[in-house]
Design a protein around this motif. Structure first.
Motif, PDB file in Angstrom:
ATOM      1  N   THR A   4       0.892   3.031   6.617  1.00 18.82           N
ATOM      2  CA  THR A   4       2.303   2.766   7.663  1.00 18.82           C
ATOM      3  C   THR A   4       1.249   2.669   9.041  1.00 18.82           C
ATOM      4  OG1 THR A   4       3.147   4.747   6.856  1.00 18.82           O
ATOM      5  CG2 THR A   4       2.947   4.875   9.298  1.00 18.82           C
ATOM      6  N   LEU A   5       0.153   2.591   9.197  1.00 13.02           N
ATOM      7  CA  LEU A   5      -1.042   2.196  10.134  1.00 13.02           C
ATOM      8  C   LEU A   5      -0.744   0.545  10.301  1.00 13.02           C
ATOM      9  CD1 LEU A   5      -4.154   4.775  10.428  1.00 13.02           C
ATOM     10  CD2 LEU A   5      -2.493   4.557  12.008  1.00 13.02           C
ATOM     11  N   MET A   6      -1.498   0.130   9.375  1.00 12.31           N
ATOM     12  CA  MET A   6      -1.473  -1.705   9.191  1.00 12.31           C
ATOM     13  C   MET A   6       0.227  -1.952   9.764  1.00 12.31           C
ATOM     14  SD  MET A   6      -3.494  -2.411   6.017  1.00 12.31           S
ATOM     15  CE  MET A   6      -3.362  -3.936   5.931  1.00 12.31           C
ATOM     16  N   LEU A  54       8.631   6.920   3.546  1.00 12.18           N
ATOM     17  CA  LEU A  54       7.612   7.722   4.455  1.00 12.18           C
ATOM     18  C   LEU A  54       8.414   9.541   4.665  1.00 12.18           C
ATOM     19  CD1 LEU A  54       6.244   6.310   7.315  1.00 12.18           C
ATOM     20  CD2 LEU A  54       4.654   6.634   4.899  1.00 12.18           C
ATOM     21  N   ARG A  55       9.132   9.449   4.816  1.00 12.96           N
ATOM     22  CA  ARG A  55       9.561  11.195   4.613  1.00 12.96           C
ATOM     23  C   ARG A  55      10.264  11.168   3.010  1.00 12.96           C
ATOM     24  NH1 ARG A  55      13.584  12.342   0.990  1.00 12.96           N
ATOM     25  NH2 ARG A  55      15.016  10.661   1.117  1.00 12.96           N
ATOM     26  N   LEU A  82       0.533  -1.327   0.067  1.00 15.75           N
ATOM     27  CA  LEU A  82      -0.076   0.021  -0.049  1.00 15.75           C
ATOM     28  C   LEU A  82       0.529   1.536  -0.032  1.00 15.75           C
ATOM     29  CD1 LEU A  82      -2.670  -0.871   2.639  1.00 15.75           C
ATOM     30  CD2 LEU A  82      -3.316  -0.378  -0.352  1.00 15.75           C
ATOM     31  N   VAL A  83       1.855   1.766   0.779  1.00 20.53           N
ATOM     32  CA  VAL A  83       2.443   2.897   0.952  1.00 20.53           C
ATOM     33  C   VAL A  83       3.361   2.745  -0.259  1.00 20.53           C
ATOM     34  CG1 VAL A  83       4.677   3.414   2.093  1.00 20.53           C
ATOM     35  CG2 VAL A  83       3.198   2.456   3.238  1.00 20.53           C
ATOM     36  N   SER A  84       3.898   1.932  -1.221  1.00 24.06           N
ATOM     37  CA  SER A  84       4.589   1.642  -2.130  1.00 24.06           C
ATOM     38  C   SER A  84       3.497   1.935  -3.854  1.00 24.06           C
ATOM     39  CB  SER A  84       5.391   0.384  -2.713  1.00 24.06           C
ATOM     40  OG  SER A  84       5.851  -0.167  -1.564  1.00 24.06           O
ATOM     41  N   TRP A 111      -4.495  12.714  -3.241  1.00 22.45           N
ATOM     42  CA  TRP A 111      -5.471  12.399  -2.095  1.00 22.45           C
ATOM     43  C   TRP A 111      -5.353  11.181  -1.604  1.00 22.45           C
ATOM     44  CZ3 TRP A 111      -5.561  15.878   1.488  1.00 22.45           C
ATOM     45  CH2 TRP A 111      -5.262  16.991   0.900  1.00 22.45           C
ATOM     46  N   LEU A 112      -5.223   9.835  -2.697  1.00 24.69           N
ATOM     47  CA  LEU A 112      -5.648   9.071  -3.158  1.00 24.69           C
ATOM     48  C   LEU A 112      -3.860   8.117  -2.237  1.00 24.69           C
ATOM     49  CD1 LEU A 112      -7.519   6.265  -3.919  1.00 24.69           C
ATOM     50  CD2 LEU A 112      -6.730   6.268  -6.353  1.00 24.69           C
ATOM     51  N   GLY A 113      -3.278   8.739  -3.692  1.00 26.29           N
ATOM     52  CA  GLY A 113      -1.574   7.704  -2.949  1.00 26.29           C
ATOM     53  C   GLY A 113      -1.668   8.014  -1.130  1.00 26.29           C
ATOM     54  N   THR A 114      -2.059   9.549  -1.298  1.00 32.28           N
ATOM     55  CA  THR A 114      -2.166   9.973   1.009  1.00 32.28           C
ATOM     56  C   THR A 114      -2.800   8.373   1.492  1.00 32.28           C
ATOM     57  OG1 THR A 114      -1.839  12.321   0.101  1.00 32.28           O
ATOM     58  CG2 THR A 114      -2.195  11.999   2.001  1.00 32.28           C
ATOM     59  N   LEU A 115      -4.078   8.964   1.256  1.00 31.27           N
ATOM     60  CA  LEU A 115      -4.473   7.015   1.769  1.00 31.27           C
ATOM     61  C   LEU A 115      -4.203   6.339   1.513  1.00 31.27           C
ATOM     62  CD1 LEU A 115      -7.556   7.518   3.048  1.00 31.27           C
ATOM     63  CD2 LEU A 115      -8.770   6.474   1.016  1.00 31.27           C
ATOM     64  N   PHE A 116      -3.961   5.887   0.885  1.00 29.58           N
ATOM     65  CA  PHE A 116      -2.591   4.705   0.536  1.00 29.58           C
ATOM     66  C   PHE A 116      -1.830   4.481   1.320  1.00 29.58           C
ATOM     67  CE2 PHE A 116      -4.159   2.769  -3.839  1.00 29.58           C
ATOM     68  CZ  PHE A 116      -5.477   2.732  -3.062  1.00 29.58           C
TER      69      PHE A 116
END
Length: 319
Positions: free
Chosen positions: A295-297, A263-264, A126-128, A285-290
């Motif tokens: 990160t939370l996961m 993340l940085r 998700l982050v990638s 915004w979609l990328g931000t959400l991912f």
């Protein structure tokens, strides 16, 4: 406390460093070598004075291991600069570098025989994907088709080499202990002779920097060419950034370090979009959400919150 301090240094130093790097690259796209040389020289001199005690302090980790690490570190820096010299857009440059999470995880599984939970795999993906969406939608410059193959090959090689270096650092620290300041010094001092092969390019860009418009530094009132001011600020912020990264490598696993650095990069991209007034679309915004969901996961914040809530209930029952 030290991991929290390291994360703060990484975000504060690296995010501001990207701004000055973009200011330099926008004016002179091929200035990567002089920027890298200046950064290495500054960190090496500082380490020689305060960490190596003018060469009197012996290294805790044998030099032969630093030689291997330095070879990888120097190669990654030169190859990344080569990609920038091809005039590739910086957001496109970040697309491949944001894939370091995947590279680190794959090499960790193959070399160190690591295994991760399904939440870790999903969070990294998700982050990638989130960073890929943001960087791709921010890319405005288009490189020629003849350059694309060279860029992809160079950046892929640098990506895998950087991930391999992170795993090598992790194994060294497990064997010899954590020595972040020492590693920072030797990783920047030992490669300095290699810049001899890049001397002509460094000199040419120094001449170009001297021809840039003059800029008066606020407060102190010193006047110098603006490109040298950008370079000076880039060096200072890079020192803060790399110091935080090396402290982080001594406190956390390689994959966690890679997640923080990734993340940085995402925060740097968002800040760059706002600072240089680039559009922030629905895709961003979609990328931000991912990124934030990933990160939370990864940190398993929901499990931690559940644990925190259950503890007071247990205490109340005991009472």
């Amino acid at each position: 406390m030290r991991p929290a301090l390291a994360v703060g240094l990484v975000f504060a130093g690296c995010c501001s460093n990207v701004i000055f790097l973009e200011l330099l690259a926008r004016k002179h796209p091929g200035c990567g070598n002089i920027v890298t040389f200046a950064q290495f020289l500054f960190i090496a001199v500082e380490g020689f004075l305060f960490e190596a005690d003018l060469g009197r302090k012996p290294p805790a980790i044998p030099i032969r291991y630093y030689a291997i690490m330095v070879t990888m570190f120097f190669t990654v820096s030169v190859v990344n600069n080569y990609a920038l010299n091809l005039n590739i857009a910086m957001p496109l440059h970040m697309i491949f570098r944001s894939g370091s999470l995947i590279a680190n995880m794959i090499l960790g599984i193959i070399i160190l025989k690591k295994r991760y939970s399904i939440f870790k795999y999903t969070s990294i993906a998700l982050v990638s994907v989130g960073i890929f969406i943001c960087t791709f939608m921010s890319a405005k410059q288009v490189v020629r088709s003849s350059q694309i193959i060279l860029c992809i090959g160079a950046l892929t090689f640098a990506l895998l080499m950087s991930a391999r270096m992170g795993l090598f650092q992790e194994t060294l620290y497990k064997r010899f202990g954590k020595h972040s300041k020492e590693a920072l010094f030797y990783n920047h001092a030992l490669p300095l002779p290699g810049f001899v092969f890049l001397a002509s390019d460094i000199y040419d860009h120094a001449v170009l920097f001297n021809k840039s418009e003059l800029y008066e530094i606020p407060v102190i009132g010193v006047t110098l060419p603006i490109m040298w001011f950008y370079l000076l600020m880039n060096i200072i912020t890079q020192y803060v950034c790399i110091r935080g990264v090396f402290i982080l490598t001594t406190e956390c696993a390689s994959l966690t370090v890679t997640l923080v650095v990734t993340l940085r990069k995402f925060v740097s991209l968002i800040f760059s979009i706002l600072y240089f007034q680039n559009p922030f679309t629905l895709w961003h915004w979609l990328g931000t959400l991912f990124v934030f969901i990933g990160t939370l996961m990864y940190t398993e914040v929901w499990n931690n919150l559940g644990t925190t809530k259950s503890e007071p209930q247990k205490d109340s029952k005991k009472n």
